[in-house]
Design a protein around this motif. Structure first.
Motif, PDB file in Angstrom:
ATOM      1  N   GLN A  61       0.436  11.158   4.527  1.00 37.83           N
ATOM      2  CA  GLN A  61       0.011  11.653   5.827  1.00 37.83           C
ATOM      3  C   GLN A  61       0.204  13.150   5.887  1.00 37.83           C
ATOM      4  O   GLN A  61       1.310  13.655   5.697  1.00 37.83           O
ATOM      5  N   TYR A  81       0.836  -1.191   0.000  1.00 43.32           N
ATOM      6  CA  TYR A  81       0.000   0.000   0.000  1.00 43.32           C
ATOM      7  C   TYR A  81       0.873   1.243   0.000  1.00 43.32           C
ATOM      8  O   TYR A  81       1.959   1.258   0.598  1.00 43.32           O
ATOM      9  N   THR A 113      -3.488  -7.341   9.273  1.00 48.49           N
ATOM     10  CA  THR A 113      -2.746  -6.207   9.802  1.00 48.49           C
ATOM     11  C   THR A 113      -1.752  -5.678   8.783  1.00 48.49           C
ATOM     12  O   THR A 113      -1.049  -6.447   8.129  1.00 48.49           O
ATOM     13  N   GLN A 114      -1.717  -4.341   8.664  1.00 50.23           N
ATOM     14  CA  GLN A 114      -0.736  -3.693   7.809  1.00 50.23           C
ATOM     15  C   GLN A 114       0.456  -3.266   8.650  1.00 50.23           C
ATOM     16  O   GLN A 114       0.293  -2.720   9.747  1.00 50.23           O
ATOM     17  N   TYR A 115       1.643  -3.473   8.131  1.00 48.23           N
ATOM     18  CA  TYR A 115       2.878  -3.049   8.775  1.00 48.23           C
ATOM     19  C   TYR A 115       3.518  -1.966   7.917  1.00 48.23           C
ATOM     20  O   TYR A 115       3.614  -2.118   6.709  1.00 48.23           O
ATOM     21  N   PHE A 116       3.933  -0.906   8.591  1.00 46.93           N
ATOM     22  CA  PHE A 116       4.361   0.292   7.891  1.00 46.93           C
ATOM     23  C   PHE A 116       5.877   0.443   7.825  1.00 46.93           C
ATOM     24  O   PHE A 116       6.608   0.030   8.740  1.00 46.93           O
ATOM     25  N   GLY A 117       6.323   1.090   6.743  1.00 53.92           N
ATOM     26  CA  GLY A 117       7.710   1.472   6.593  1.00 53.92           C
ATOM     27  C   GLY A 117       8.001   2.764   7.331  1.00 53.92           C
ATOM     28  O   GLY A 117       7.120   3.353   7.953  1.00 53.92           O
ATOM     29  N   PRO A 118       9.249   3.251   7.236  1.00 51.73           N
ATOM     30  CA  PRO A 118       9.666   4.435   7.993  1.00 51.73           C
ATOM     31  C   PRO A 118       9.226   5.758   7.396  1.00 51.73           C
ATOM     32  O   PRO A 118       9.313   6.792   8.049  1.00 51.73           O
ATOM     33  N   LEU A 153      -3.763   9.555   7.782  1.00 48.90           N
ATOM     34  CA  LEU A 153      -3.236   8.753   6.683  1.00 48.90           C
ATOM     35  C   LEU A 153      -4.345   8.500   5.665  1.00 48.90           C
ATOM     36  O   LEU A 153      -5.450   8.100   6.027  1.00 48.90           O
ATOM     37  N   PHE A 157       3.983   6.960   3.259  1.00 45.48           N
ATOM     38  CA  PHE A 157       4.265   5.698   3.927  1.00 45.48           C
ATOM     39  C   PHE A 157       3.852   4.533   3.043  1.00 45.48           C
ATOM     40  O   PHE A 157       2.794   4.538   2.423  1.00 45.48           O
ATOM     41  N   LEU A 170      -5.185   6.529   1.897  1.00 48.26           N
ATOM     42  CA  LEU A 170      -4.726   5.516   0.970  1.00 48.26           C
ATOM     43  C   LEU A 170      -4.667   6.077  -0.450  1.00 48.26           C
ATOM     44  O   LEU A 170      -5.655   6.622  -0.960  1.00 48.26           O
ATOM     45  N   TYR A 198       0.406   5.268   1.261  1.00 47.53           N
ATOM     46  CA  TYR A 198      -0.399   6.270   1.957  1.00 47.53           C
ATOM     47  C   TYR A 198       0.338   7.607   1.947  1.00 47.53           C
ATOM     48  O   TYR A 198       1.545   7.656   1.859  1.00 47.53           O
TER      49      TYR A 198
END
Lengths: 112, 110
Positions: A37, A33, A100-105, A43, A90, A45, A35
């Motif tokens: 922000q 995904y 569950t979505q896990y996000f990058g930095p 956030l 992101f 999409l 996003y």
């Protein structure tokens, strides 16, 4: 960050120039995904992918395109950057839709 | 119109002072509700997923609950390291969309 990297981490560009952001994962998750922000909006999409070459639009897709030629990479392209696209971007991954979505930095983009 | 609203926008607590954060939602159909923690300059960090009304999840000083219209994130005896922005997100089962709230900024004072 669950095996997710984003590049570049910071970028300054000028209005009208093309920009490509990269998301790379080492988790072999099917879904990826993008996003953005922004203060006051949370956030939102932009686009998502459910497999190689399979993508779909999110809530705020205008002005953005994406590509996914390999499972591990998901690219976000601003064809002609505008100041309204100044934001923090992101990338996120998940095993399937609804999981569950896990996000990058994140990538901080400034369009002048 | 699908919408997710978090309250309060900001919350200051003394260390040890318990409180709750609210996430209310109006969506056509709920597939899942997610809580995240976000520290300044970083990506959101996953905390909980809730799928049905009545469900509860706990992790250390945090407990998330879900009803048909809202979710609460209860923080028991918070510590300064709990200071962060807490985000709520809703996934719909129609239209394949995710909606995030604007977050609650929590500050825990020693």
């Amino acid at each position: 960050d669950a095996g997710i990297t984003q590049s570049p981490r910071h970028k300054v560009t000028e209005t009208g120039t093309p920009v490509t952001l990269r998301c790379h994962q080492t988790e072999n998750h099917r879904y990826m995904y993008w996003y953005r922000q922004d203060p006051g909006h949370g956030l939102r999409l932009i686009h998502y992918s459910y497999g190689v070459k399979d993508t779909d639009k999110g809530e705020v897709s205008d002005g953005y395109s994406v590509s996914r030629s390999k499972t591990e990479d998901f690219l976000l392209t601003l064809e002609s950057a505008t100041s309204s696209q100044t934001s923090v971007y992101f990338c996120a991954i998940s095993t399937s839709w609804g999981e569950t979505q896990y996000f990058g930095p994140g990538t901080r983009l400034l369009v002048l | 119109e699908d919408q997710v609203t978090q309250s309060p926008e900001a919350l200051r607590l003394q260390e040890g002072e318990s409180s709750s954060l609210n996430c209310s939602y109006t969506v056509s159909g709920l597939r899942g509700l997610f809580w995240y923690r976000q520290d300044p300059g970083k990506g959101p960090e996953f905390l909980f997923t809730l799928y049905s009304a009545g469900e509860e999840k706990e992790k250390e000083r945090l407990k998330a609950t879900l009803t048909k219209k809202e979710s609460f994130l209860h923080i028991t005896a918070p510590k300064p390291e709990d200071s962060a922005t807490y985000l709520c997100a809703v996934q719909t089962n129609t239209g394949n969309q995710f909606y995030f709230g604007t977050g609650t900024s929590l500050t825990v004072i020693p």
